[in-house]
Design a protein around this motif. Sequence first.
Motif, PDB file in Angstrom:
ATOM      1  N   GLU A 197      -3.180   4.239  -2.330  1.00  0.00           N
ATOM      2  CA  GLU A 197      -4.336   3.522  -1.831  1.00  0.00           C
ATOM      3  C   GLU A 197      -4.955   3.863  -0.745  1.00  0.00           C
ATOM      4  N   TYR A 198      -4.352   5.510  -0.149  1.00  0.00           N
ATOM      5  CA  TYR A 198      -5.136   6.289   1.037  1.00  0.00           C
ATOM      6  C   TYR A 198      -4.805   7.540   1.173  1.00  0.00           C
ATOM      7  N   SER A 202     -12.942   0.868  -3.710  1.00  0.00           N
ATOM      8  CA  SER A 202     -13.050  -0.742  -4.243  1.00  0.00           C
ATOM      9  C   SER A 202     -13.764  -1.025  -5.668  1.00  0.00           C
ATOM     10  N   LYS A 240      -9.956   6.739   1.567  1.00  0.00           N
ATOM     11  CA  LYS A 240      -9.314   5.204   1.084  1.00  0.00           C
ATOM     12  C   LYS A 240      -9.784   4.958  -0.147  1.00  0.00           C
ATOM     13  N   TYR A 280     -12.493   7.903  -4.285  1.00  0.00           N
ATOM     14  CA  TYR A 280     -11.515   8.384  -2.878  1.00  0.00           C
ATOM     15  C   TYR A 280     -12.804   8.118  -1.978  1.00  0.00           C
ATOM     16  N   ASP A 285       1.155  -1.018   0.092  1.00  0.00           N
ATOM     17  CA  ASP A 285       0.260   0.084   0.094  1.00  0.00           C
ATOM     18  C   ASP A 285       1.156   1.142  -0.090  1.00  0.00           C
TER      19      ASP A 285
END
Length: 527
Positions: free
Chosen positions: A472-473, A525, A522, A509, A420
Amino acid sequence: MPSTEKRILVVAASCCILILAAMICYPAGYDQSAFRIGGNLVREGAVPFRDFLDTKPPVIFYIYALATTIFGDHDAAIRIFDALYQLAAMWLFFRLLERNGLSRTVSSIAVLINIMIYAGTGYWMTAQAETFALVPILLSINIGLSFEKDRTALTKRGLLLGLLGVLLFLLKYTLLTIPIGTLIWLFTRDTISLKEKVRFSIITFAGLALGLAAFVGLFSMIGGLDTWLESLTWLGGYSSIESLLSFETVADRYLRLFQMVLVEVFSLSVIVCAAVGLYVHYGRKERGRMNSIIVLCSIHLGIGLLATIYERKFFHYHYLKVLWAFAPIAAIGLIEVVRLIAASWKSSPNFIKRVLILGAVAAFCFYSPLLSLRQPIRWPYYRIAGINEAEILDQKEGYFPLKEMQLIEKELRPQLKAEDTIFFWGNHVQIYSLLGKRPTTICLTNTPLSTAWTPQSWTAKLQGQLREQRPEYLIIEKGDYYTFINGSDKDSRDRFFADPFFSSYASQYDSLYGTSHFDVYKMRSPL
């Protein structure tokens, strides 16, 4: 060595060692965290300005890289390195003063004044670029004094002074005043012929040119030159922020300057001692080696203060670059003040007069660096007592959200995978260290990338990296209003979402959670 002189030396040396040892307990501030992360990137093969951006020249990141290589990747590494560095620098300082006509008592007190003021500026103002300039500064000063003394090895000394000037320039651009100030001092010496002065100056400038050419060639080969040159243009805007600020803000900053100089850095009592020292020295019309070094210190003190005012970035550490020139003058004055107080005490058996003398001594101590020694006293106490430094920083140090960063670490770190990546947009980059991650774009702090004068090429490079990487973040800071640094009245979050690219980018996000000063997102998905 007379017994009194020896005792003063032992006491001064012991106090310096204790103070420096206590400084190892200082926490990391905003700058130290950025330098440490930049140093870690350097250890992993990154090059400043090519791979990450900051407002400081590149050498400071290599110093932090060296410290963490030797002492480990933790906040104490640079504190241990700094303590040892200052100890070595003070030995050089003492020897320099003693060899050039100052008594061991004056030299010992000058060293102690230097360390007391330095440590008293606190955790944020120490371990800065100015801090690590001290040894090359002292070596530069020694070159000038040695040349005046024997006038040998002119070419070697001139070249070395120029090369040291390049090193200082790459630590802090305004430290170029050191070789320039030394040359100005050289032209005040009537013991050196004009021909020798001119030759020495030409060779010094040749050394500067050679050193800068070598740096430019090296940076060109490793791909950092273009961005570094752009950073010099960026600094032009950075140095002109006052034109963007209101009159009230500018006036407040200059009032803050006088408060800082008189109370928080040099202190009123020691400034009075320095004034007395100058009066005593020039009143006696001293000649010889002592006159040489005091005149040299006076010139560098004046030039250094003018350069600091020109910078218009009034933090404590900006004044530390002239502390070495201030301390010997203050030490001479302090000895004279103590002598006058002792003489007044002996000649005034009257009770009321002695009470007044004691009151004057108490006031003198109150406005001296003695009170600032609470800094190297309290941080070891917090460590011994097991008090979380984040609690202290949150309660007493103004805006320093370490406690919130620790909460994010507690919440987010268990979820992080080795692969990540994180993109942080803000100023308090210590969050990277707490989460065990590194920046993967050119953005270290967002200061260079979020101003009205940021080069378009930097913005384009950052946007390209974010499109390619998809971290990822996202962690975005808020409430960090640094108008005097970035010229904006908006915090990092507002500046982030005001930019069309970043606003669109964040739409991919989901908000995970937030604190008073940070929002965590985050990547959404895929369905």
